[in-house]
Design an enzyme around this catalytic site. Structure first.
Site, PDB file in Angstrom:
ATOM      1  N   ASP A 242       0.802  -1.222   0.000  1.00 41.24           N
ATOM      2  CA  ASP A 242       0.000   0.000   0.000  1.00 41.24           C
ATOM      3  C   ASP A 242       0.836   1.273   0.000  1.00 41.24           C
ATOM      4  O   ASP A 242       0.460   2.264  -0.620  1.00 41.24           O
ATOM      5  CB  ASP A 242      -0.921   0.036   1.229  1.00 41.24           C
ATOM      6  CG  ASP A 242      -2.018  -1.011   1.152  1.00 41.24           C
ATOM      7  OD1 ASP A 242      -2.388  -1.397   0.029  1.00 41.24           O
ATOM      8  OD2 ASP A 242      -2.507  -1.430   2.215  1.00 41.24           O
TER       9      ASP A 242
ATOM     10  N   TYR B 230     -12.861  -2.222  -2.782  1.00 45.12           N
ATOM     11  CA  TYR B 230     -13.392  -1.034  -2.127  1.00 45.12           C
ATOM     12  C   TYR B 230     -14.592  -0.500  -2.919  1.00 45.12           C
ATOM     13  O   TYR B 230     -14.720  -0.737  -4.124  1.00 45.12           O
ATOM     14  CB  TYR B 230     -12.330   0.061  -2.064  1.00 45.12           C
ATOM     15  CG  TYR B 230     -11.306  -0.092  -0.964  1.00 45.12           C
ATOM     16  CD1 TYR B 230     -11.113  -1.291  -0.299  1.00 45.12           C
ATOM     17  CD2 TYR B 230     -10.514   0.993  -0.587  1.00 45.12           C
ATOM     18  CE1 TYR B 230     -10.177  -1.408   0.716  1.00 45.12           C
ATOM     19  CE2 TYR B 230      -9.564   0.886   0.417  1.00 45.12           C
ATOM     20  CZ  TYR B 230      -9.403  -0.315   1.061  1.00 45.12           C
ATOM     21  OH  TYR B 230      -8.469  -0.428   2.061  1.00 45.12           O
TER      22      TYR B 230
END
Length: 469
Positions: free
Chosen positions: A151, A406
């Site tokens: 990330d 997401y």
């Protein structure tokens, strides 16, 4: 009086009359030209403010007939009034959601230079909608795409394109960021961009293309923000930021920003126990956010933001059909509106919901365990009644055999109401698809509709065997 004197007198009188007529005609011509150019003249700004550009109405009892031959009349185009957004219109009443956009980034990456991304979102200004994502500093068919499952690296940047335009090599890199949020206040874009060391990251506030303010990590544990649009009302923008444990107590703060400058910071208050990755929408005169509890609850936290006095309240979505993943099956899941349900609360995924009177519209993965499939529906009483489970208007966005990720909300102002739209991240690559070394995504976008709609499934659609390793 002799004849010569008569002639001189008559000539003098005639000359005087002619002079008077000439002066009158000149005055009429000047007046006509002045009125013509003033008819569409922009008002002079007072106190450096942009004033409305309106035609001046001239009332007179004169009929003028003008004959034009091969004449082009150019009307002055006055600049549009630039105002802050206030989002004061009511929310649109909808029956469900209709397809709006799909960028097919992964399929296109099989034969073109497309960025490796994750954490996408959508936000709109007055005229257009834009898609954002956090790039990995590489295209997919590039050795640098190896191990892009991570990330937070210093090469990640916030990408911005018109909605529907994949992130190609000409894409603008707005800022350096491994966490971000963006919104338009009616005059310019605000970008909140977080990057740096996990224990000492920096959030930069970029407004109208200029760095205006910044803030450093306050808990030295991965300062992070929404990964979807922030919201601006009457020139003040608000964004939810968290610093601290992802699986324990963290420090969430709500920042208020005016033209890029932080003007106030409020701590989280209310009953929410853990808040991150909020999906926020205007609920005039305030802002409402549906977030992710990564510690105790699979029911989603609600954060209510008062834009006038900076006060904050928080709770949980009442619906017993909970929105996070992982979660219990629907028969055994619960929510009492006030507290985390302590049902598979550890871990989670960014998501969204929005209130509709006493009801709630929401989206979630179809799988209760994995980021697979995606569905939307309305829960009767889901906003006001604890543990309500009456579901209507269910739609499949991505079938359960395909991956999702997401999801988040964005708002679009129409002529008479504010519509709610959402996007779904369609993740491909590692960890689940170990044939390749990269992790990236495409998106699909739907918007609320008051009409009828059909059925379908809109997965990413790339054949992993066709993809560069």
């Amino acid at each position: 009086m002799n004849p010569n004197q008569k002639i001189i007198t008559i000539g003098s009188v005639s000359l005087t009359i002619a002079t008077v007529c000439f002066l009158m005609q000149t005055a009429i011509l000047v007046t006509t030209v002045t009125l013509h150019f003033k008819q569409y003249e922009c008002d002079s700004p007072a106190s450096n403010q942009v004033m409305p550009c309106e035609p001046i109405i001239i009332e007179r009892n004169i009929t003028e007939i003008v004959y034009l031959n091969n004449t082009t009349i150019e009307k002055e185009i006055c600049p549009k009034v630039v105002e802050y957004r206030n989002w004061s219109k009511p929310q649109c009443q909808i029956t469900g959601f209709a397809p709006f956009s799909k960028d097919n980034s992964i399929r296109l990456s099989a034969g073109g230079d497309i960025w490796v991304t994750r954490e996408p979102y959508v936000s709109c200004d007055h005229g257009k909608c834009y898609q954002f994502a956090l790039g990995q500093g590489t295209t997919l068919d590039n050795k640098h795409s190896n191990d892009t499952i991570h990330d937070r690296i210093p090469h990640r940047t916030l990408l911005m394109n018109e909605l529907g335009v994949p992130f190609h090599l000409g894409t603008r890199q707005v800022c350096i960021a491994w966490s971000s949020s963006s919104c338009h206040d009616g005059k310019a874009w605000l970008h909140v961009c977080i990057t740096g060391d996990d224990k000492n990251a920096t959030a930069s506030f970029i407004y109208d293309g200029r760095l205006v303010d910044s803030i450093g990590s306050w808990s030295q544990n991965i300062l992070r923000t929404q990964e979807s649009e922030c919201v601006c009302i009457n020139g003040t923008c608000t964004v939810v930021m968290t610093d601290g444990s992802a699986s324990g107590r963290a420090d969430t703060r709500i920042l208020f920003i005016e033209e890029g400058k932080i003007v106030h910071i409020s701590p989280l208050s209310g009953s929410a126990q853990h808040v991150e990755e909020c999906s926020c929408y205007p609920r005039y005169p305030g802002v409402r956010c549906i977030c992710r509890d990564n510690w105790k609850g699979s029911n989603r936290p609600v954060v209510d933001i008062n834009m006038e006095d900076y006060s904050i309240d928080s709770s949980y979505v009442c619906s017993g059909l909970v929105g996070d993943t992982p979660r219990n099956d629907d028969r055994s899941s619960n929510s009492n509106c006030r507290n985390p349900n302590n049902e598979r609360g550890n871990q989670g995924v960014k998501g969204w919901a929005f209130d509709n009177g006493d009801d709630v519209w929401m989206g979630r993965t179809i799988s209760k365990d994995l980021r697979s499939g995606y569905e939307t529906f309305k829960v009767i009483g889901g906003w006001s009644t604890p543990n309500s489970k009456s579901q209507i208007n269910r739609q499949v966005i991505v079938d359960s055999d395909n991956r999702s990720g997401y999801s988040g909300i964005f708002s679009v102002e129409g002529k008479s109401c504010i519509n709610r739209c959402f996007y779904v991240e369609l993740i491909r690559g590692r960890k689940q698809e170990a044939r390749v070394w990269w992790t990236s995504n495409s998106i699909v976008v739907f918007c609320g509709t008051s009409g009828t709609y059909g059925t379908g499934s809109w997965p990413d659609g790339a054949n992993i065997n066709f993809m560069p390793i």
